[in-house]
Design an enzyme around this catalytic site. Structure first.
Site, mmCIF file in Angstrom:
data_model
loop_
_atom_site.group_PDB
_atom_site.id
_atom_site.type_symbol
_atom_site.label_atom_id
_atom_site.label_comp_id
_atom_site.label_asym_id
_atom_site.label_seq_id
_atom_site.Cartn_x
_atom_site.Cartn_y
_atom_site.Cartn_z
ATOM 1 N N GLN B 221 0.828 -1.197 0.000
ATOM 2 C CA GLN B 221 0.000 0.000 0.000
ATOM 3 C C GLN B 221 0.868 1.255 0.000
ATOM 4 O O GLN B 221 0.347 2.360 -0.100
ATOM 5 C CB GLN B 221 -0.901 0.018 1.248
ATOM 6 C CG GLN B 221 -1.903 -1.123 1.263
ATOM 7 C CD GLN B 221 -2.710 -1.211 2.549
ATOM 8 O OE1 GLN B 221 -2.847 -2.285 3.098
ATOM 9 N NE2 GLN B 221 -3.246 -0.102 3.034
ATOM 10 N N ARG B 368 -8.193 -0.771 8.455
ATOM 11 C CA ARG B 368 -9.232 0.140 7.994
ATOM 12 C C ARG B 368 -9.531 1.233 9.015
ATOM 13 O O ARG B 368 -10.693 1.490 9.348
ATOM 14 C CB ARG B 368 -10.504 -0.633 7.631
ATOM 15 C CG ARG B 368 -11.299 0.102 6.555
ATOM 16 C CD ARG B 368 -12.397 -0.722 5.964
ATOM 17 N NE ARG B 368 -13.064 0.079 4.930
ATOM 18 C CZ ARG B 368 -13.996 -0.376 4.122
ATOM 19 N NH1 ARG B 368 -14.392 -1.619 4.203
ATOM 20 N NH2 ARG B 368 -14.554 0.386 3.219
ATOM 21 N N CYS B 369 -8.487 1.854 9.534
ATOM 22 C CA CYS B 369 -8.703 2.990 10.426
ATOM 23 C C CYS B 369 -7.429 3.803 10.511
ATOM 24 O O CYS B 369 -6.370 3.366 10.104
ATOM 25 C CB CYS B 369 -9.141 2.539 11.812
ATOM 26 S SG CYS B 369 -7.825 1.968 12.882
ATOM 27 N N GLU B 738 -12.897 4.678 5.963
ATOM 28 C CA GLU B 738 -12.805 3.895 7.189
ATOM 29 C C GLU B 738 -13.868 4.207 8.221
ATOM 30 O O GLU B 738 -13.998 3.482 9.208
ATOM 31 C CB GLU B 738 -11.410 4.114 7.798
ATOM 32 C CG GLU B 738 -10.326 3.748 6.817
ATOM 33 C CD GLU B 738 -8.956 4.249 7.220
ATOM 34 O OE1 GLU B 738 -7.967 3.611 6.842
ATOM 35 O OE2 GLU B 738 -8.870 5.286 7.892
#
Ligand SMILES: Cc1cc2nc3c(=O)[nH]c(=O)nc-3n(C[C@H](O)[C@H](O)[C@H](O)COP(=O)(O)OP(=O)(O)OC[C@H]3O[C@@H](n4cnc5c(N)ncnc54)[C@H](O)[C@@H]3O)c2cc1C
Lengths: 289, 793
Positions: B221, B368-369, B738
């Site tokens: 990523q 996802r945060c 998110e």
């Protein structure tokens, strides 16, 4: 995920398949729907030298009610066929209730009823269903055919009574004397999950009297659990609060659950008892024609 | 005359995702799709034990197998100074184990062979002799005075503690508690979970001795960070390292860290002089790569009788596994946990955080945060509900009176953040109306007649997105800015490159929409490219919802730079001075004479064919954007659930989501992000976790035990929208990828706890599996989820 090496054969007849199994001397395995065997190969939990794929043998995908009322399920009948069969829906409520709870819709298009029974997974739904329905398997080997009663078939976790050179060619469920009733309930964490606890119940009813009954459990023991003894609480009786409670308690007593990440032993036993009650109450409320 | 912005695929257009053309046709290009001539395959042998000393490793039978090219052990890595590597949190992590294995699934050996089957077979021939050590699977065990030291490799390490860290004003907070009428407490565990992207991690390393060039195709990523790290670790010159991230099959934070497999594959390629491919299997991904959460949260809230919050205390104990490998800004040891209560007007707060090593996989990735914001918001909303219950106050009302009011923004939070904007009450009101809050009591009474328990759960969240601002945010010292490079071709079509990396999130679609908005070039005329460090400008990558807040802003800024040059070209073409030029979408015109104008495409052509004397030809630019502040989206999620008290099974009757993520670039993609996030939130609340038994065996290392919800059980979600533009972002966007994962879990849990309110139960740890709910119902006691799992009869 890479399995270890194996040879692959795809015979066109049962006789050829038996010959291959015989020659394999225990190192050859039947491949039916592959929904249990292929994952085990990929995880290297199984290392057969040879796979004998029976999917190309014609004539094994029948669901048939004979004139005497017995039900015959061929070795290549998929879970999905049972789920969608109108005859099953109308005449065999235990199988009809279990079919949509087995695995997920994708797995059901491939996995076979007979393959699942042979696999004898302690959490498998069909072996339990077969036991509750007092069914038997017709198996064929080099010396011909024989029947194996379900009560003698499951020997332990993933262990069955077949010889290495035998194929189960069909599952048979004997005809009820009256009307076949029953049900199946399963506690799962998600669609496609194996049972945390599940119960198969079969009833053979004349008007509102119970002529025969069967109970079996999945997920709550080291193997599929035969709880058919509990039928004694119901045979010759009506489904009343008292008989239902007694049967449910007897079935729950047969469970051998373990405490694990899915819940405590007491919880699983409680679920079994609750489910038996729910199935029997639902049947008591239904009018029998 | 004027362009229709939605028609050209600009801001606000629910433009279909351009990347889906290839994805739905099976034409995506993932790492495993790449095949290079002479490529070898690598397989990793993992530890079956959680904690054990390695006594010996015998690889001779593996070497003897035909087709095996290389067998690597920790000792061989150590000879090249590669047995250990730095983590993103200033710790070290083993590449291949030398002394001990410290978690089940740890990398012990690697086999490189002609095909993956041989490599796997050969792994089975390696004999490793272990001496079993006692495993530690939770922080209580780790902190015990007689606990075995897991990190005995580290000089100066005392016990199993990773860090102590604190933030906030302790003295002032103590005073607030002394003055309080009511003090409320809560204690919970946010269990370990795993991002489990559909595509596992993997790489294809290709070292060319002739050119000295190392090309690595990999699932990352943050490709530029990897390039920097490889330059440091492998001591190769940075210009000779090319990291390419082709299509990524989901990341969710799992693909931010650098894993042993990548490093080993690179070394293997250098040693064999062949391309070496490593593709992790699903079990490898679940058991060894970056997990999320695993934090024990304890807190207290001080209040006045009338419901006004006076102060908050938080205490966190985090379980980091064997190596401290959290991917987070270096200043903050427990991520942005201190974003808790940012939407509430609280005078003072204090937090104390402790981290421990355990014999579990390392990670602590921002699943996802934005770096532990999920735990922060979960704690916040569970605490708020408990406090409202203790006060005997309506949970919605309690939130309302304590929210930061719209006009208080920008607002300094008790922990020191500066929230930028929001309409919290409005979002709450829309949610309450949609869920039928007023009629709930009647509904609950009706359900009780059927023997069912009903509960309603509210969760609100605000999340600091888009790190940095370079003053405070860096990873390993590299400041957290981002970049975009825009090149307009002479036909008016464009190529846009950024330092971010989409991973199924629609960058190729939305980035073009930002350019369309700024320049009036139709989005379909803009090609977006990311993920190749030889061509993309330097960026910190995509995680923590930073793409739109940072790279998205850089895109707007670079488009504005290009527009500034185009304006000069327009003045030249229109033969007026630049001051007399006006802009409307896609076109410059002469002030006072709107008919007389030139399109952006005409300006582009002029940049290559008709530039004024002395002007540099071409029309392109690059922008690096260092955000002035974080962006602060807000959401209010409300769940209504029904419990079957005989089994503990609960169903979601209704779920309402009100999201304010500022200006929406592509509303369809925003809704997709919210739906996906809520599905993950539901999974965590209902079924999903990774736990461990007494021996340190992972439970949840395969997809029969680590559960992903399917369409069958996932509830329907009703979505509502509020727009408060971000005041400091060039296009007013705040980031949304998110919010739902962060804020969603507490809505489900609060709903179940609300249904059990009069049973004497204060908390059930996630996941709220039926057995846990049943246990709480029948015992009237809280249910804790700390591993090891209970087992036996
Ligand atoms: C994701 C997933 C979820 C699942 N969930 C469930 C579930 O909830 N409940 C459940 O009950 N099952 C579940 N299953 C298992 C599934 O039902 C399998 O289909 C079934 O257990 C095996 O049937 P099969 O035809 O696929 O057999 P195969 O996998 O082909 O074979 C299984 C075993 O039986 C043997 N065998 C197969 N056919 C014969 C035969 N005719 N004679 C002799 N031996 C034979 C094979 O040699 C092998 O040892 C799940 C599977 C998956 C992949």
């Amino acid at each position: 995920m890479y399995p270890s090496r194996f040879k692959y054969e795809s015979p066109k007849t049962i006789a050829e398949a038996i010959k291959l199994l015989d020659a394999g001397k225990g190192e050859a395995k039947i491949l039916a729907g592959g929904q249990s065997l292929v994952p085990m190969l990929k995880l290297r939990f199984a290392f057969p030298e040879q796979l004998v794929d029976i999917n190309n043998i014609p004539g094994l995908d029948y669901i048939r009610f004979d004139a005497d009322g017995s039900l015959h399920i061929g070795a290549l009948v998929r879970h999905e066929h049972l789920e969608k069969s109108v005859e099953i829906t109308n005449r065999q409520p235990t199988i009809a209730a279990a079919a949509p709870l087995v695995a997920d819709p994708i797995v059901r298009t491939r996995g076979t009823f007979v393959g699942s029974v042979c696999h004898a997974d302690p959490q498998g739904d069909w072996a339990a269903t077969m036991i509750a329905l007092h069914g038997y398997l017709v198996v064929q080997g080099p010396k011909g055919k024989r029947n194996i009663d379900m009560k003698d078939f499951v020997l332990g976790p993933y262990a069955n009574a077949l010889n290495y050179n035998e194929i189960a060619i069909e599952a048979v469920i004997p005809a009820p004397k009256g009307v076949a009733r029953g049900g199946y309930l399963k506690l799962e964490r998600r669609v496609g999950d194996f049972a945390t606890a599940s119960v198969a119940v079969s009833l053979d009813m004349s008007s509102d009297t119970v002529l025969g009954a069967g109970f079996a459990l999945a997920g709550v023991g080291g193997k599929t659990i035969d709880a058919n003894e509990a039928a004694s609480a119901l045979i010759g009786q009506k489904l009343t609060d008292a008989t239902i409670a007694k049967a449910a308690a007897l079935v729950a007593a047969k469970a051998e659950p373990r405490t694990d990440h899915r819940g405590s032993a007491e919880y699983k036993r409680h679920i079994i008892e609750t489910f038996v009650k729910r199935i029997l109450i639902a049947n008591s409320e239904q009018k029998v024609a | 005359m004027k362009l229709d912005e939605v028609k050209i695929g600009g801001m606000g257009a629910s433009r279909r995702r351009v990347e889906d053309n290839r994805f739905i046709r099976g034409k995506g290009n993932y790492v495993d799709d790449i095949v290079l001539p002479g490529m070898l395959h690598m397989e990793i042998l993992r530890s079956p034990l959680a904690h054990a000393r390695i006594k010996s490793i015998d690889t001779s039978a593996a070497w003897d197998m035909p087709g095996v090219r290389l067998v690597l052990t920790g000792e061989m890595m150590a000879a090249r100074n590669l047995a250990w590597m730095p983590t993103l949190s200033y710790d070290t992590a083993a590449v291949l184990a030398t002394d001990k294995v410290r978690f089940q699934g740890q990398e012990v050996c690697a086999v490189i062979a002609d095909d993956p089957y041989i490599a796997k077979d050969a792994c089975g021939k390696i004999v490793v002799e272990y001496e079993v050590l006692p495993p530690i699977v939770n922080p209580v065990q780790a902190a015990a005075p007689d606990a075995v030291q897991i990190r005995d490799d580290k000089a100066g390490q005392v016990g199993n503690k990773v860090f102590d860290w604190e933030i906030g004003d302790k003295a002032r907070t103590d005073k607030a508690f002394a003055d309080a009428d009511v003090v409320s407490k809560i204690e919970l565990h946010y269990p370990r979970t795993h991002p489990s992207p559909m595509e596992t991690c993997g790489s294809l390393a290709d070292y060319d001795r002739a050119t000295g060039k190392l090309t690595v195709y990999m699932t990352s990523q943050a490709p530029h960070i990897v390039r920097a790290a490889v330059a440091m670790v492998a001591e190769l010159p940075e210009q000779n390292i090319r990291i390419v991230t082709p299509d990524i099959g989901g990341g969710f934070g799992n693909k931010v860290p650098i894993y042993p497999g990548y490093v080993i594959a690179i070394l293997a390629s250098i040693l064999t002089e062949k391309p070496v491919k490593w593709i992790e299997d699903k079990t490898g991904n679940l058991t060894s790569t970056g997990f999320g959460r695993d934090v024990y949260l304890k807190g207290e809230m001080a209040m006045r009788k009338d419901g006004k919050i006076l102060g908050v205390r938080m205490n966190t104990i985090s379980d980091h596994g064997a190596f401290f490998a959290d991917a987070q800004p270096s200043k903050f040891k427990i991520g942005l946990m201190h974003s808790a209560f940012a939407a509430y007007d609280i005078p003072t707060a204090h937090m104390f955080a402790t981290g421990y090593y355990t014999n579990k996989a390392p990670g602590g990735v921002a699943y996802r945060c934005s770096f532990r914001v999920t735990e922060a918001m979960f704690f916040q909303e569970r605490m708020v509900q408990a406090a409202a219950d203790d006060l005997g106050m309506d949970q919605a009302e309690f939130r309302r009176i304590n929210f930061v009011k719209d006009e208080q923004h920008p607002h300094r939070t008790a922990f020191g953040f500066l929230t930028d904007s929001g309409q919290y009450e409005k979002c709450l009101d829309i949610g309450l109306e949609a869920i039928g809050y007023k009629n709930f009591a009647a509904e609950k009474a009706e359900a009780a007649k059927r023997g069912r328990l009903l509960g309603i759960g509210i969760s609100t969240m605000t999340e600091p997105l888009g790190a940095g601002n370079s003053r405070e945010y860096d990873i390993l010292g590299i400041k957290m800015f981002d970049s975009a490079e825009l090149r307009i071709h002479m036909s008016g079509k464009a190529l846009l490159r950024t330092g971010s990396r989409g991973q199924g999130t629609g960058h190729e679609t939305t980035w073009a929409q930002i350019v369309a908005h700024e320049l009036g070039i139709p989005a379909d005329d803009i090609l977006v490219e990311e993920g190749d460090t030889d061509t993309a400008p330097f960026g910190m990558g995509t995680y923590a919802s930073r793409s739109t807040p940072v790279a998205g802003a850089a895109i707007a800024m670079v488009a504005r730079k290009v527009r500034a040059k185009a304006r000069k070209l327009a003045a030249h073409l229109l033969e007026v001075s630049e001051e007399d030029i006006e802009w409307e979408l896609g076109r410059f015109y002469v002030r006072g004479n709107q008919e007389r104008g030139v399109t952006i495409q005409e300006c582009a052509m002029a940049a290559y064919s008709n530039m004024p004397d002395g002007m540099e030809p071409g029309l392109e630019n690059v922008a690096y954007y260092d955000p002035p502040n974080l962006t602060w989206p807000f959401a209010c999620y409300i769940a209504k659930v029904e419990i079957d008290p005989e089994t503990g099974v609960w169903d979601v009757l209704q779920f309402v989501a009100v999201d304010d993520c500022g200006v929406r670039i592509n509303p369809m993609i925003v809704e997709g992000q919210i739906m996906g996030g809520l599905t993950e939130a539901y999974a965590m609340a209902n079924m999903q976790y990774q736990t461990y038994d007494e021996e340190g065996n992972i439970i949840g290392g395969n997809y029969m035990d680590f559960l992903l919800p399917t369409a069958w059980e996932t509830p329907g979600f009703e979505l509502y929208e509020v727009v408060t533009p971000c005041p400091h972002h060039p296009i007013g966007a705040k980031g949304v990828g998110e919010c739902a994962t962060v804020g969603g879990p507490a809505a489900f849990v609060n709903a179940v706890m609300d249904a059990l309110k009069d049973k004497g139960v204060r908390n059930i740890d996630m996941p709220l599996m039926p057995n846990r709910v049943y246990e709480a119902l029948t015992t009237g006691k809280d249910v804790y989820g700390m591993p090891p799992v209970r087992s036996g009869n």
